[in-house]
Design a protein around this motif. Structure first.
Motif, short mmCIF file in Angstrom:
data_model
loop_
_atom_site.label_atom_id
_atom_site.label_comp_id
_atom_site.label_asym_id
_atom_site.label_seq_id
_atom_site.Cartn_x
_atom_site.Cartn_y
_atom_site.Cartn_z
N UNK B 77 135.17 93.20 -72.60
CA UNK B 77 133.71 93.07 -72.54
C UNK B 77 133.27 91.74 -73.13
N UNK B 78 134.04 91.27 -74.11
CA UNK B 78 133.71 90.01 -74.74
C UNK B 78 133.81 88.87 -73.74
N UNK B 93 124.74 99.63 -79.18
CA UNK B 93 125.97 99.10 -79.74
C UNK B 93 125.70 97.90 -80.63
N UNK B 94 124.94 98.15 -81.66
CA UNK B 94 124.70 97.13 -82.68
C UNK B 94 125.04 97.77 -84.02
N UNK B 95 125.02 96.96 -85.05
CA UNK B 95 125.41 97.48 -86.36
C UNK B 95 124.17 97.83 -87.18
N UNK B 103 122.36 90.87 -86.67
CA UNK B 103 122.82 91.48 -85.42
C UNK B 103 122.68 90.51 -84.25
N UNK B 106 125.37 87.47 -85.07
CA UNK B 106 126.71 87.72 -85.61
C UNK B 106 127.74 86.87 -84.86
N UNK B 107 128.53 86.14 -85.62
CA UNK B 107 129.58 85.32 -85.01
C UNK B 107 129.11 83.95 -84.57
N UNK B 108 127.80 83.70 -84.59
CA UNK B 108 127.31 82.38 -84.21
C UNK B 108 126.12 81.99 -85.09
N UNK B 157 119.87 90.27 -77.55
CA UNK B 157 121.17 89.69 -77.86
C UNK B 157 121.99 89.49 -76.59
#
Lengths: 322, 506
Positions: B77-78, B93-95, B103, B106-108, B157
């Motif tokens: 999926x990524x 599907x978030x935290x 959220x 995240x990651x960027x 997102x």
């Protein structure tokens, strides 16, 4: 106030109230000496607890740190006794070993999909066993460099001292706070604690993060072992039994959710200070059994677990009515 | 017709084979730039399998996927996300423990001097959400917000990361009408920006409200792709259910409307977000069928009648006395019984014997303090194994070793052993073979002759017609029609499901 700060606020409030009660009974406790000793006496526990905070934030647990601290102490004592290498080199070696040990546990947890509880329990036995292999006796460390390090302190007004190891703990906490809140690794740790499958879908490198978390915990346990050997000037394989549980208690009392994903490194510092304060109070009192420390810590833990449960309930309800 | 290059995503001949089942069989699907494309089908039709093949969650076993005219083969999926295909699922599907801004980024996360620049991140998050008419505190935890807001954050997102194709997998399942309207405004705006949007839902009102084209799958095969404007609702339902309206089987409808007195009376019974309040009267010896598409509120109706979900409005009474249906235990005390839809999950206890499974409900009603004696259990088990013709070598055989039809009969036996006045059967014939099918139907008929009141939920319309005295039709979590006597025909049911009149909200 943002509900995520409730546990931290509760911890700080408890510390302030507890300290006020102590001072009310023993005015002498309001001195920089007491504060200095609080930091020095709990330095090794505090440093290890920073690592534990990261592990618990990610939803894991590390039971090996008490054994790793003892192993590091014995390792340093044996190395400094049997060889002529400089303690700084020995420190570097010890940190390299404990970091690699932590990374290995992290790799097993991730790649073999094993529960952290089991893996670090095995790690605990392994590290404790290795310490026994090195020596079963308590070995004193007499290297002059140790005396030098112990001689470093910052004098506070009022006669208190922030010793080298007490200061080191504060530095580790500062670094821990920075890593937790201002780096991508820190954000990934929280993400992992929020739910590993979701974190993966959102692009968090699960494997790398898991390994780094346990490596960090191993590194800090090693550092804690160095501090402990400075504190006691000895290495003994039966030392620091159960320290991992004290660290977990400090993390939880500091407001971190045992299930992961929520909490603050700064809270752990307050958790450590609360534990230290109880111990100091018992020392001042003189007539109380030192087991009261455990009893009070136990009660505090219960109170915090209830508080966390209540908070989760509250946020759930809020969301439903939002 | 639009030129070929107006397709942002096109999949041709997609195959997906699972061990023992062909989940997708040569399915074609194409998505234009700037359209909302509804993907429809009953459960097991292959919608989610197709989506998972598109987003890389599954590896396809055949076929091509073209994104912007170039072949793609996402492994995760990524990877699909990085290629431009973003997905938002029903369960967000978030935290929940991270802040809204974290959220989103995240990651960027934006950095300054090697450290995350939280202020900049929050500023960008606010700017991003402003495009979605969302003015919220981005430094608060995501969990502090409603599912609708979380859904919008997830869309923001996904669009920000991907930007070509947005797949919405049942995004409205847990939203109320107001929130759905907000979500649709956002989706329409994204459509204007030229995104291709795939919209999966069970709510047909929403399909007609929002979508430009519709693709229907059934049993892993493509039934067809149509322009929404050219597809009347009843044709759509026929496509989904696979029953041509003309070939209605003239089932002999033996059952006349039961004319006994009303035994159970429900007034304004409902639960917010679950099933809208409904009135229902059930007579002694009457079979009330419940029909509707998947997600229309059939199982929800059953759950609320049995107390598995507590009603938050309305009253239930029997012969002038109020019924306590606050929990399944209370319902069992009121002599209610419920055979749930998925017997593997909710019904049988696989490792226990047939005897133990049959005795379970009766034991539960008596309470653990008064155990049923072994002799009594044996007698019960033998009686029902004989009465219902449960084929098992002996009563001590673990129930999981029985065939589906026999498991179903054993569960029926469990409830019959409690001697209920009111029995709810949810899809009693699902997944069992034809012979057992007929037996279950005969059983239903003989039970109502004995004076039991039954509620039967089924997607097999012929079956419902065969044994129901009345059929209640559900749509969009509300009871919308009641068919009595002569009206009870498959065509009548399909007509009632399709009818859009009389309901303003959507």
């Amino acid at each position: 106030m943002n509900p995520r700060y409730f546990p931290l606020a509760a911890t700080i409030a408890i510390f302030i109230v507890a300290y006020a009660v102590c001072i009310g009974q023993y005015p002498n406790m309001l001195s920089t000496r007491v504060i200095g000793n609080l930091l020095t006496d709990n330095a090794f526990l505090g440093i290890a607890a920073v690592g534990m905070t990261f592990v618990i934030l990610s939803g894991g647990i590390d039971l090996s740190i008490g054994a790793v601290i003892a192993f590091t102490g014995v390792f340093l004592a044996v190395l400094l006794e049997k060889t002529s290498i400089h303690p700084l080199v020995a420190f570097a070696l010890a940190l390299a070993i404990t970091t690699a040990f932590g990374a290995l546990m992290g790799a097993i947890i991730h790649h073999l999909e094993m529960p952290p509880f089991i893996v670090t329990l095995a790690g605990m036995f392994l590290a404790r066993g290795m310490a026994f292999v090195l020596s079963i006796d308590s070995i004193p460390i007499k290297h002059p460099f140790y005396a030098t390090l112990k001689g470093i302190y910052y004098k506070l007004p009022g006669g208190g001292r922030i010793t080298f190891i007490g200061g080191l703990m504060l530095v580790v906490f500062a670094a821990g706070i920075l890593i937790a809140h201002r780096t991508r690794f820190g954000a990934n740790v929280y993400a992992l604690g929020g739910g590993a499958p979701t974190a993966r879908l959102m692009g968090v490198p699960i494997g790398r993060t898991t390994i780094l978390i346990y490596a960090l915990s191993g590194f800090l346990a090693g550092l804690s072992g160095i501090v402990f050997s400075l504190y006691t000037s000895a290495g003994y394989s039966l030392a620091t039994v159960g320290v991992e549980l004290d660290a977990i208690a400090a993390v939880v009392i500091g407001g971190t959710l045992l299930t992961g994903g929520s909490g603050f490194v700064a809270g752990t510092l307050v958790g450590i200070l609360i534990q230290g304060l109880i111990q100091t109070y018992i020392t001042f009192d003189g007539s109380l059994s030192s087991w009261w420390t455990k009893i009070l810590i136990g009660l505090l833990l219960f109170a915090f677990i209830l508080l966390q449960k209540g908070l989760i309930h509250l946020t759930d309800r809020r969301r439903r009515h939002a | 017709m639009q030129p070929v290059n107006s397709y942002v995503l096109s999949a041709t001949g997609i195959d997906k084979i699972f061990p023992g089942a062909r989940a997708l069989n040569g399915v074609d699907f194409s998505l234009r730039r700037g359209e909302v494309h509804a993907l429809l089908g009953e459960n097991g039709a292959g919608k989610s399998t197709l989506v998972k093949c598109l987003t890389g969650a599954y590896r396809r076993d055949g076929g091509r996927i073209l994104l912007d005219g170039a072949d793609i083969d996402p492994q995760s999926t990524l990877e699909a996300q990085n290629l431009g295909i973003g997905t938002v699922y029903q369960e967000v599907n978030l935290l929940p423990n991270l802040t809204v801004a974290e959220n989103l980024f995240l990651g960027r996360q934006p950095k300054r001097f090697g450290l995350i620049d939280t202020r900049e991140m929050n500023r960008r998050a606010r700017a991003l959400l402003a495009e979605y008419e969302l003015d919220i505190d981005v430094t608060a935890e995501l969990a502090a917000y409603s599912v609708a807001v979380q859904q919008v954050v997830a869309i923001a997102r996904a669009v920000d990361l991907s930007g070509k194709v947005l797949i919405l997998d049942e995004p409205t399942a847990s939203l109320d009408a107001h929130e759905v309207a907000m979500l649709f405004r956002i989706v329409r705006r994204l459509r204007e920006r030229g995104l291709g949007i795939v919209f999966i839902t069970h709510f047909l009102e929403q399909v007609y409200d929002l979508s430009d084209r519709i693709t229907v799958l059934r049993n892993g095969q493509l039934v067809g792709t149509r322009e929404t404007a050219d597809l009347p609702r009843r044709d759509l339902i026929a496509m989904m259910l696979g029953r041509e309206l003309v070939e209605e089987v003239a089932t002999e409808h033996a059952a006349k409307a039961a004319d006994g007195e009303v035994r159970f009376r429900f007034r304004g019974f409902g639960r917010k977000g679950h099933i809208e309040p409904f009135d229902l009267d059930v007579r002694a010896g009457e079979v009330v069928g419940i029909a509707g598409l998947l997600g229309s509120g059939r199982t929800e109706t059953a759950e609320i009648l049995f107390g598995a979900e507590r009603a938050d409005s309305g009253t239930a009474e029997t012969s002038g006395r109020a019924l306590d249906l606050s929990s399944p235990r209370a319902a069992i005390r009121e002599k209610f019984g419920f055979c749930p839809e998925d017997r593997k999950v909710d019904g049988i206890v696989g490792d226990l014997s047939v005897r133990e499974n049959i005795a379970l409900a009766l034991q539960a009603r008596r309470g653990w303090a008064r155990p049923i004696s072994r002799a009594e259990q044996d007698r019960l088990a033998d009686q029902y194994i004989k009465a219902l013709d449960i084929r098992t070598s002996d009563r001590e055989k673990p129930i999981k070793l029985l065939s589906g039809g026999n498991q179903q009969k054993a569960i029926l036996a469990r409830w019959l052993a409690t001697n209920p006045d009111f029995l709810i059967l949810d899809e009693p014939t699902r997944g069992i073979d034809v012979g057992a099918h007929a037996e279950i139907i005969r059983l239903i008929e003989s039970l109502c002759e004995k004076g039991m009141s039954l509620i039967v939920i089924s997607s097999e319309l012929e079956e419902l017609v065969a044994y129901s005295h009345r059929v209640i039709v559900l749509r969009d979590r509300a009871h919308v029609a009641e068919l009595v006597g002569e009206e009870v025909t498959t065509a009548g049911i399909v007509e009632a499901i399709a009818a859009s009149a009389g309901r303003a909200d959507a």
